[in-house]
Scaffold this motif. Structure first.
Motif, mmCIF file in Angstrom:
data_model
loop_
_atom_site.group_PDB
_atom_site.id
_atom_site.type_symbol
_atom_site.label_atom_id
_atom_site.label_comp_id
_atom_site.label_asym_id
_atom_site.label_seq_id
_atom_site.Cartn_x
_atom_site.Cartn_y
_atom_site.Cartn_z
ATOM 1 N N ALA A 185 -2.413 12.893 -6.193
ATOM 2 C CA ALA A 185 -2.562 11.482 -6.555
ATOM 3 C C ALA A 185 -2.123 10.590 -5.412
ATOM 4 C CB ALA A 185 -1.755 11.173 -7.818
ATOM 5 N N GLY A 186 -1.121 11.040 -4.644
ATOM 6 C CA GLY A 186 -0.685 10.268 -3.498
ATOM 7 C C GLY A 186 -1.778 10.156 -2.447
ATOM 8 N N VAL A 187 -2.488 11.250 -2.223
ATOM 9 C CA VAL A 187 -3.593 11.235 -1.259
ATOM 10 C C VAL A 187 -4.727 10.354 -1.783
ATOM 11 C CG1 VAL A 187 -5.339 12.639 -0.092
ATOM 12 C CG2 VAL A 187 -3.000 13.504 -0.342
ATOM 13 N N VAL A 188 -4.993 10.430 -3.089
ATOM 14 C CA VAL A 188 -6.029 9.591 -3.693
ATOM 15 C C VAL A 188 -5.666 8.114 -3.528
ATOM 16 C CG1 VAL A 188 -7.114 8.911 -5.873
ATOM 17 C CG2 VAL A 188 -6.800 11.328 -5.342
ATOM 18 N N ALA A 189 -4.390 7.781 -3.727
ATOM 19 C CA ALA A 189 -3.940 6.400 -3.543
ATOM 20 C C ALA A 189 -4.119 5.962 -2.086
ATOM 21 C CB ALA A 189 -2.474 6.267 -3.954
ATOM 22 N N ALA A 190 -3.864 6.885 -1.163
ATOM 23 C CA ALA A 190 -4.055 6.576 0.262
ATOM 24 C C ALA A 190 -5.518 6.258 0.550
ATOM 25 C CB ALA A 190 -3.589 7.755 1.117
ATOM 26 N N VAL A 191 -6.428 6.978 -0.119
ATOM 27 C CA VAL A 191 -7.857 6.700 0.031
ATOM 28 C C VAL A 191 -8.170 5.287 -0.451
ATOM 29 C CG1 VAL A 191 -10.164 7.313 -0.777
ATOM 30 C CG2 VAL A 191 -8.566 9.115 -0.141
ATOM 31 N N PHE A 211 -0.389 7.049 5.145
ATOM 32 C CA PHE A 211 -0.183 6.920 3.708
ATOM 33 C C PHE A 211 -0.283 8.272 3.006
ATOM 34 C CE2 PHE A 211 -1.021 2.159 2.756
ATOM 35 C CZ PHE A 211 -0.160 1.821 3.786
ATOM 36 N N ALA A 212 -1.206 9.113 3.454
ATOM 37 C CA ALA A 212 -1.333 10.451 2.871
ATOM 38 C C ALA A 212 -0.056 11.250 3.127
ATOM 39 C CB ALA A 212 -2.540 11.169 3.458
ATOM 40 N N ALA A 213 0.535 11.081 4.314
ATOM 41 C CA ALA A 213 1.794 11.761 4.620
ATOM 42 C C ALA A 213 2.902 11.271 3.687
ATOM 43 C CB ALA A 213 2.186 11.517 6.079
ATOM 44 N N TYR A 214 2.932 9.945 3.435
ATOM 45 C CA TYR A 214 3.893 9.400 2.471
ATOM 46 C C TYR A 214 3.699 10.061 1.097
ATOM 47 C CZ TYR A 214 5.275 5.464 5.501
ATOM 48 O OH TYR A 214 5.783 4.689 6.508
ATOM 49 N N GLY A 215 2.437 10.145 0.691
ATOM 50 C CA GLY A 215 2.135 10.716 -0.616
ATOM 51 C C GLY A 215 2.519 12.177 -0.720
ATOM 52 N N LEU A 216 2.230 12.952 0.309
ATOM 53 C CA LEU A 216 2.560 14.382 0.297
ATOM 54 C C LEU A 216 4.070 14.597 0.287
ATOM 55 C CD1 LEU A 216 -0.114 15.722 2.810
ATOM 56 C CD2 LEU A 216 -0.076 16.029 0.327
ATOM 57 N N LEU A 217 4.791 13.794 1.054
ATOM 58 C CA LEU A 217 6.251 13.925 1.079
ATOM 59 C C LEU A 217 6.861 13.549 -0.268
ATOM 60 C CD1 LEU A 217 7.090 12.495 4.629
ATOM 61 C CD2 LEU A 217 7.289 14.863 3.868
ATOM 62 N N ALA A 218 6.372 12.450 -0.849
ATOM 63 C CA ALA A 218 6.884 12.029 -2.161
ATOM 64 C C ALA A 218 6.544 13.064 -3.216
ATOM 65 C CB ALA A 218 6.300 10.670 -2.541
ATOM 66 N N GLY A 219 5.324 13.637 -3.129
ATOM 67 C CA GLY A 219 4.935 14.661 -4.086
ATOM 68 C C GLY A 219 5.769 15.913 -3.952
ATOM 69 N N GLY A 232 0.814 -1.204 0.000
ATOM 70 C CA GLY A 232 0.000 0.000 0.000
ATOM 71 C C GLY A 232 0.849 1.256 0.000
ATOM 72 N N ALA A 233 1.871 1.276 0.853
ATOM 73 C CA ALA A 233 2.766 2.429 0.910
ATOM 74 C C ALA A 233 3.504 2.590 -0.418
ATOM 75 C CB ALA A 233 3.757 2.267 2.053
ATOM 76 N N LEU A 234 3.912 1.474 -1.003
ATOM 77 C CA LEU A 234 4.618 1.506 -2.286
ATOM 78 C C LEU A 234 3.721 2.083 -3.383
ATOM 79 C CD1 LEU A 234 7.380 0.626 -3.412
ATOM 80 C CD2 LEU A 234 6.316 -1.502 -4.095
ATOM 81 N N HIS A 235 2.471 1.649 -3.418
ATOM 82 C CA HIS A 235 1.517 2.162 -4.396
ATOM 83 C C HIS A 235 1.312 3.658 -4.210
ATOM 84 C CE1 HIS A 235 -2.019 2.673 -6.838
ATOM 85 N NE2 HIS A 235 -2.764 2.951 -5.778
ATOM 86 N N THR A 236 1.221 4.113 -2.964
ATOM 87 C CA THR A 236 1.024 5.530 -2.675
ATOM 88 C C THR A 236 2.217 6.356 -3.129
ATOM 89 O OG1 THR A 236 -0.359 4.977 -0.762
ATOM 90 C CG2 THR A 236 0.551 7.200 -0.850
ATOM 91 N N LEU A 237 3.418 5.877 -2.849
ATOM 92 C CA LEU A 237 4.628 6.595 -3.258
ATOM 93 C C LEU A 237 4.729 6.683 -4.773
ATOM 94 C CD1 LEU A 237 7.205 5.078 -0.734
ATOM 95 C CD2 LEU A 237 6.321 7.415 -0.745
ATOM 96 N N ALA A 238 4.430 5.576 -5.454
ATOM 97 C CA ALA A 238 4.499 5.568 -6.919
ATOM 98 C C ALA A 238 3.496 6.548 -7.514
ATOM 99 C CB ALA A 238 4.241 4.157 -7.442
ATOM 100 N N ALA A 239 2.299 6.587 -6.968
ATOM 101 C CA ALA A 239 1.278 7.497 -7.468
ATOM 102 C C ALA A 239 1.695 8.952 -7.261
ATOM 103 C CB ALA A 239 -0.054 7.230 -6.768
#
Length: 204
Positions: A34-40, A160-168, A19-26
């Motif tokens: 998109a990272g936040v959407v993936a977290a959803v 996961f949203a935090a992962y996505g925001l940081l990656a973004g 899940g975390a990997l998918h969020t980071l990739a998005a």
């Protein structure tokens, strides 16, 4: 709600997985939104496992080797598909794509949901984890377990949203480097393969 439950939840959620990997990739491919959407999507993928636990279906997966193996290898197949798709789609991470470009939210969410649905260990985890924080004979045990599951889902989304925001946030610094992008793509694909192999070797 006990401190032990919160700490265990944070450790489980924060541990890198599919899940975390998918969020980071998005997030790296299409920006923090998109990272936040993936977290959803990953959070929604927990719902079937929670329902299975509350309704007792998890007991079937725990008792039936066939049911567990079927779901497990479906998850393995999907992870291998994700690895192949990541390697094949060389345009998934591109420097020219604007961060505010339209994001295929349904596709991102669907992938997140599938990644978590096709993971029988999550159901078994809930089956073994939640009852530990419900007193035997508690009159509202189902409500209690549902509430704890809701807290787990909230923690999943926030982490996961935090992962996505940081990656973004670092997306612009890495997308302009083709070699970095190539290695990132290979790294994501390899990680999906490793996680698939790990799932294939797990037992009930």
């Amino acid at each position: 709600m006990s401190l032990a439950f919160l700490l265990t939840t944070l450790i489980v959620v924060a541990t890198p997985g599919t899940g975390a990997l998918h969020t980071l990739a998005a997030a790296l491919s299409r920006g923090p939104r998109a990272g936040v959407v993936a977290a959803v999507g990953c959070t929604l993928g927990i719902v079937p496992h929670l329902l299975a636990t509350v309704t007792g279906v998890a007991a079937l997966l725990h008792a039936s080797a066939t049911a567990f193996e079927v779901l497990k290898y479906a998850g393995v197949a999907y992870l291998l598909h994700m690895a192949w798709a990541t390697l094949r789609d060389k345009d998934a991470l591109t420097a020219g794509e604007r961060e505010d470009a339209p994001v295929p939210a349904r596709q991102v969410i669907a992938r997140g949901v599938l990644i978590n649905i096709l993971n029988p260990k999550l159901t078994v985890f809930f089956f073994a984890f939640l009852p530990q924080f419900v007193s035997p004979g508690e009159p509202h045990a189902v409500v209690r377990m549902a509430g704890l599951g809701g807290v787990f889902m909230l923690a999943t989304f926030l982490v996961f949203a935090a992962y996505g925001l940081l990656a973004g946030a670092v997306r612009g610094r890495v997308l302009g480097r083709p070699r970095v992008m190539a290695w990132l793509r290979r790294g994501f694909a390899g990680s999906f393969v490793v996680l698939g192999a790990k799932l294939a070797m797990t037992a009930r």
